[in-house]
Write an enzyme that holds these catalytic residues in place. Structure first.
Site, PDB file in Angstrom:
ATOM      1  N   ARG A 132      42.257  61.312   6.343  1.00  0.00           N
ATOM      2  CA  ARG A 132      41.748  62.169   5.003  1.00  0.00           C
ATOM      3  C   ARG A 132      43.411  62.542   5.124  1.00  0.00           C
ATOM      4  NH1 ARG A 132      38.317  66.557   6.881  1.00  0.00           N
ATOM      5  NH2 ARG A 132      38.838  66.800   8.838  1.00  0.00           N
ATOM      6  N   ILE A 187      22.568  79.115  -5.062  1.00  0.00           N
ATOM      7  CA  ILE A 187      22.267  77.943  -4.845  1.00  0.00           C
ATOM      8  C   ILE A 187      22.289  77.943  -3.150  1.00  0.00           C
ATOM      9  CG2 ILE A 187      22.620  74.771  -5.434  1.00  0.00           C
ATOM     10  CD1 ILE A 187      21.690  76.782  -7.918  1.00  0.00           C
ATOM     11  N   GLY A 188      22.529  78.562  -2.321  1.00  0.00           N
ATOM     12  CA  GLY A 188      22.214  78.521  -1.109  1.00  0.00           C
ATOM     13  C   GLY A 188      24.221  78.694  -0.053  1.00  0.00           C
ATOM     14  N   PHE A 214      45.128  60.811   2.410  1.00  0.00           N
ATOM     15  CA  PHE A 214      44.541  61.912   0.794  1.00  0.00           C
ATOM     16  C   PHE A 214      44.287  63.342   0.927  1.00  0.00           C
ATOM     17  CE2 PHE A 214      42.810  62.189  -3.141  1.00  0.00           C
ATOM     18  CZ  PHE A 214      44.086  61.413  -3.833  1.00  0.00           C
ATOM     19  N   HIS A 217      17.087  72.285  -6.607  1.00  0.00           N
ATOM     20  CA  HIS A 217      18.877  71.474  -7.213  1.00  0.00           C
ATOM     21  C   HIS A 217      18.776  70.576  -7.242  1.00  0.00           C
ATOM     22  CE1 HIS A 217      22.730  72.625  -8.211  1.00  0.00           C
ATOM     23  NE2 HIS A 217      22.799  72.119  -6.927  1.00  0.00           N
ATOM     24  N   HIS A 255      32.352  74.575  -9.550  1.00  0.00           N
ATOM     25  CA  HIS A 255      34.143  73.642  -8.859  1.00  0.00           C
ATOM     26  C   HIS A 255      35.127  73.666  -9.367  1.00  0.00           C
ATOM     27  CE1 HIS A 255      29.741  71.696  -8.898  1.00  0.00           C
ATOM     28  NE2 HIS A 255      30.073  70.957  -8.160  1.00  0.00           N
ATOM     29  N   LYS A 271      28.214  61.939 -12.047  1.00  0.00           N
ATOM     30  CA  LYS A 271      28.075  60.719 -10.925  1.00  0.00           C
ATOM     31  C   LYS A 271      28.615  60.116 -11.503  1.00  0.00           C
ATOM     32  CE  LYS A 271      26.555  63.359  -7.552  1.00  0.00           C
ATOM     33  NZ  LYS A 271      24.876  63.777  -7.225  1.00  0.00           N
TER      34      LYS A 271
HETATM   35  N1  GLN Z   1      21.963  74.195  -1.315  1.00  0.00           N
HETATM   36  C1  GLN Z   1      23.556  73.418  -0.961  1.00  0.00           C
HETATM   37  C2  GLN Z   1      24.536  74.384  -1.399  1.00  0.00           C
HETATM   38  O1  GLN Z   1      24.777  76.052  -1.550  1.00  0.00           O
HETATM   39  C3  GLN Z   1      23.205  73.222  -2.298  1.00  0.00           C
HETATM   40  C4  GLN Z   1      24.724  71.086  -2.447  1.00  0.00           C
HETATM   41  C5  GLN Z   1      24.337  70.829  -3.257  1.00  0.00           C
HETATM   42  O2  GLN Z   1      23.151  70.686  -4.587  1.00  0.00           O
HETATM   43  N2  GLN Z   1      25.707  70.138  -3.006  1.00  0.00           N
HETATM   44  O3  GLN Z   1      25.449  74.230  -0.701  1.00  0.00           O
HETATM   45 ZN    ZN Z   2      25.178  71.284  -6.218  1.00  0.00          ZN
END
Ligand code: GLN
Ligand code: ZN
Length: 714
Positions: A15, A394-395, A17, A603, A656, A99
């Site tokens: 890794r 989200i988690g 890079f 999600h 991000h 993506k």
């Molecule tokens: N539950 C995951 C997190 O929070 C969802 C991540 C994702 O969608 N890439 O990390």
């Molecule tokens: Zn996500």
């Protein structure tokens, strides 16, 4: 027979890079040292190619993303130096990321808003473009570049495309040969687009262009093969129609056909003998022929040679990028008459009769909930009593150096199971308190025990292997290790129930059970191609269903099943969509067909939802959280033509990038969204997990998010 190859991973076996770029971001290197570090990666790759490959591009490595590179090269953006370049990747005004075709690579989306009247200008002196200028550089093609950019009005596309082509022409004059990648040629294009491609490429006549297409067959192949270029690369692995065409109609003798016979998207060894036979058939129809990979090799890890803990029976069936180069050589040698070694098939390895039986026993009713969405809403409202604009995350929460190092000590055996569990519990305790202090409404446990949302489950499930060093890049410097689904998949015992139950025991607020859906596990992993993908998906879904039933026994009221890759796994060609969405939607509904009292969340991130919103709606969840902040609320347009009944959380914080959005920015996104979505159905959340962020940003941004919710409630 000449060998050709392209797209070798830039990540490096160790890794390098990632280390080099992140080192530069952290000011560990000067710009000069850093550029040298990355050039060395390019040089190393050339050496790797040289061992087996006759012809290959020697200018492929991008400092972040090849779409951004083209945008900089042609003056859509004019960053000053490397810092300016990285601003566009991860600064406050970073480009949207999405993506790349149906892969798990994410590219930066060039935005032409406001650019339309400005002429392109060539900017090849930029430091970020140095490595793209060897003797034989590789660059994304003009059509793909514009097709995957945004903000180009339909009626200007032609003008912009032709102007861009003229700039490509000036650029490529400097090189003996250049590989121009046009994967967008495999999309569903209309006649106007095909005509435009013909018109544009006509202008490149006389230049030494190697035109590369991949990820499937080109529907306008008849026109494609007559473009005035020196060589054309075709995917003959996924693009079976390409192969049929060539065998029937042949290929013009004034150019070289680069026959992609080695899969660049999956890790199974190639059947060399079969490929040799194919090549022989082709050679009777095609005069100038070379053999190559069928898709860029950066979708594969670097080499299997370092996987010393893998079961040799499995390892023997695998070929990563380096091994694929050897295969290309073996096919060429085979064509010249050298005998190929035996082909090792995966065969019965990892097969499980009981699991197969469980899937074949499934009935239609297993995929359909008996309680309606509306009725469930009433049940959940009574039980959960959430405020208007509920807030959640989200988690995952920051995976700090400490979290990572504890995990690696545990993996190495230097930390006992008991101590590791205690450590994770301690982190959960802190996180529950943190969420209480912030005043969030629905909690998570933080996913501290997980390396990665797919790899974690892959390690727990039977029938899936993980690697030690099989990293590939998902975006920028972010790398992950795709698991390998080698057999029938099942759950030996509960996978996540302990942690979730523990977190729930520490608070009165609901804690979400957190799972990764079957489609995403499939999309981010490699899977066998000798059994129907729907069966693999249902096997995984049944394992997830067992897990949710265990959550319910443990008193968990909300479960989130992440399907981050639901859109990306969709085939590129629309004609293949019905079959895909059929099993993809069914697998989600199968996994979540449990107690109707459980509120089911899902999600998804970085998807273009417009075209698939109908399919998303067919997934019988109660709440969905989506990305929205980078696309600045454009997402709302998608809900215009559909009566979307389910609850939705639009990401109000783009996680991000390290910048923290102000309260006003968040409320703006919500207000715009409320034109289309009833306020009763609206949740506030970041647009993805917080794993890659730092604690100070997380605290600040979530504080703002809760403030935004309070303001909106008022
Ligand atoms: N539950 C995951 C997190 O929070 C969802 C991540 C994702 O969608 N890439 O990390
Ligand atoms: Zn996500």
């Amino acid at each position: 027979m000449k060998t050709y190859a392209y797209g070798f991973p830039k990540l490096g076996q160790k890794r390098e890079f990632k280390m080099t770029v992140e080192g530069f971001w952290n000011n560990n290197f000067s710009q000069k040292e850093f550029v040298e570090g990355i050039s060395n990666i390019q040089k190393d790759n050339v050496v790797i190619y040289q061992e087996n490959i006759d012809v290959f591009p020697d200018g492929e490595v991008s400092f972040y993303d090849f779409m951004l590179d083209a945008a900089v090269l042609f003056g859509v953006y004019e960053p000053k130096d490397m810092n300016g370049y990285y601003e566009l990747c991860r600064g406050a005004g970073a480009l949207e990321m999405t993506k790349w075709f149906n892969t798990n690579y994410h590219y930066l989306v060039p935005d032409f808003h406001g650019f339309v009247n400005i002429p392109f200008k060539l900017n090849k002196e930029h430091v970020a473009l140095k490595l793209k200028q060897g003797d034989f550089p590789q660059i994304i093609g003009p059509f793909t570049f514009l097709k995957l950019s945004k903000g180009i009005p339909n009626n200007s596309f032609r003008k912009i495309f032709l102007s861009l082509i003229d700039h490509y022409k000036i650029f490529i004059k400097d090189f003996k040969n250049i590989q121009i990648d046009e994967p967008a040629f495999v999309m569903d294009l209309n006649q106007q687009e095909v005509d435009l491609i013909k018109e544009g490429y006509q202008r490149l006549a006389g230049e030494a262009v190697t035109l590369m297409t991949y990820y499937g067959s080109v529907d306008f192949i008849q026109d494609l093969v007559s473009l005035p270029v020196a060589a054309i690369g075709l995917d003959l692995v996924r693009g079976k129609d390409n192969l049929d065409y060539l065998l029937k109609k042949g290929f013009p003798s004034d150019k070289v056909l680069i026959a992609g016979l080695v899969d660049g998207r999956n890790i199974w060894k190639t059947d060399i003998q079969a490929a040799v036979e194919e090549l022989k058939k082709l050679s009777s129809k095609v005069k100038n022929l070379a053999v190559s990979n069928a898709a860029p090799l950066y979708h594969l890890p670097v080499s299997t040679s370092v996987e010393d803990q893998m079961d040799p029976r499995l390892k023997n069936c695998l070929a990563f990028a380096k091994e694929k180069l050897v295969e290309i050589r073996l096919i060429a040698d085979g064509f010249e008459g050298k005998a190929a070694g035996p082909y090792v098939r995966i065969g019965d390895y990892g097969k499980n009769k009981d699991v197969q039986q469980r899937v074949s026993n499934l009935k239609e009713a297993d995929f359909i909930k008996t309680v309606s969405l509306q009725e469930r809403r009433r049940m959940h409202d009574l039980q959960l009593k959430l405020p208007l604009f509920p807030t959640t995350t989200i988690g995952s929460f920051p995976q700090t150096t400490e979290v990572r190092s504890k995990r690696s000590l545990f993996v190495k055996g230097a930390l006992s199971v008991v101590d590791y569990r205690e450590y994770v519990k301690g982190e959960i305790d802190k996180l529950i308190q943190f969420q209480e202090d912030l005043g969030l409404d629905v909690f998570v446990h933080g996913e501290y025990e997980r390396t990665d949302m797919v790899e974690f489950f892959a390690q727990k499930l039977e029938g899936i292997a993980t690697t030690q060093n099989g990293w590939i890049i998902s975006y920028g410097t972010r790398a992950y290790r795709p698991p390998i689904i080698f057999g029938d998949v099942s759950r030996a015992k509960p996978m996540t129930v302990d942690e979730i139950q523990y977190a729930q025991s520490k608070t009165k607020k609901p804690v979400k059970g957190m799972l990764t859906g079957a489609v995403t596990i499939l999309a981010w992993g490699f899977h066998r191609e000798d059994m129907p993908i729907s069966d693999v998906a249902y096997q995984i879904s049944l394992a997830l269903q067992d897990e949710i039933l265990d959550y319910e026994k443990a008193g968990i009221k909300i479960v989130q099943v992440d399907e981050a890759a639901f859109r990306e796994k969709a085939p590129i060609k629309r004609r293949e969509w019905p079959a895909y969405f059929n099993w993809a939607v069914k697998s989600f509904n199968l996994a979540t067909n449990t107690d109707p009292n459980t509120q089911i969340h899902t999600h998804m991130c970085y998807s273009e939802f417009g075209e698939i919103i109908g399919h998303i709606s067919a997934m019988d969840f109660d709440v969905i959280s989506l990305e929205a902040s980078r696309s600045k609320g454009d997402i709302i347009g998608f809900f215009e033509n559909i009566d979307f009944q389910r609850q939705i959380g639009l990401g109000v914080w783009d996680i991000h990038s390290p910048s923290v959005p102000a309260v006003g920015k968040m409320t703006d996104i919500v207000k715009r969204s409320l034109q289309k979505i009833p306020k009763e159905n609206f949740w506030l959340n970041p647009d993805c997990g917080l794993k890659t962020r730092q604690w100070p940003e997380v605290k600040e941004a979530l504080t703002n998010m809760v403030a935004a919710a309070q303001m909106l409630r008022r």
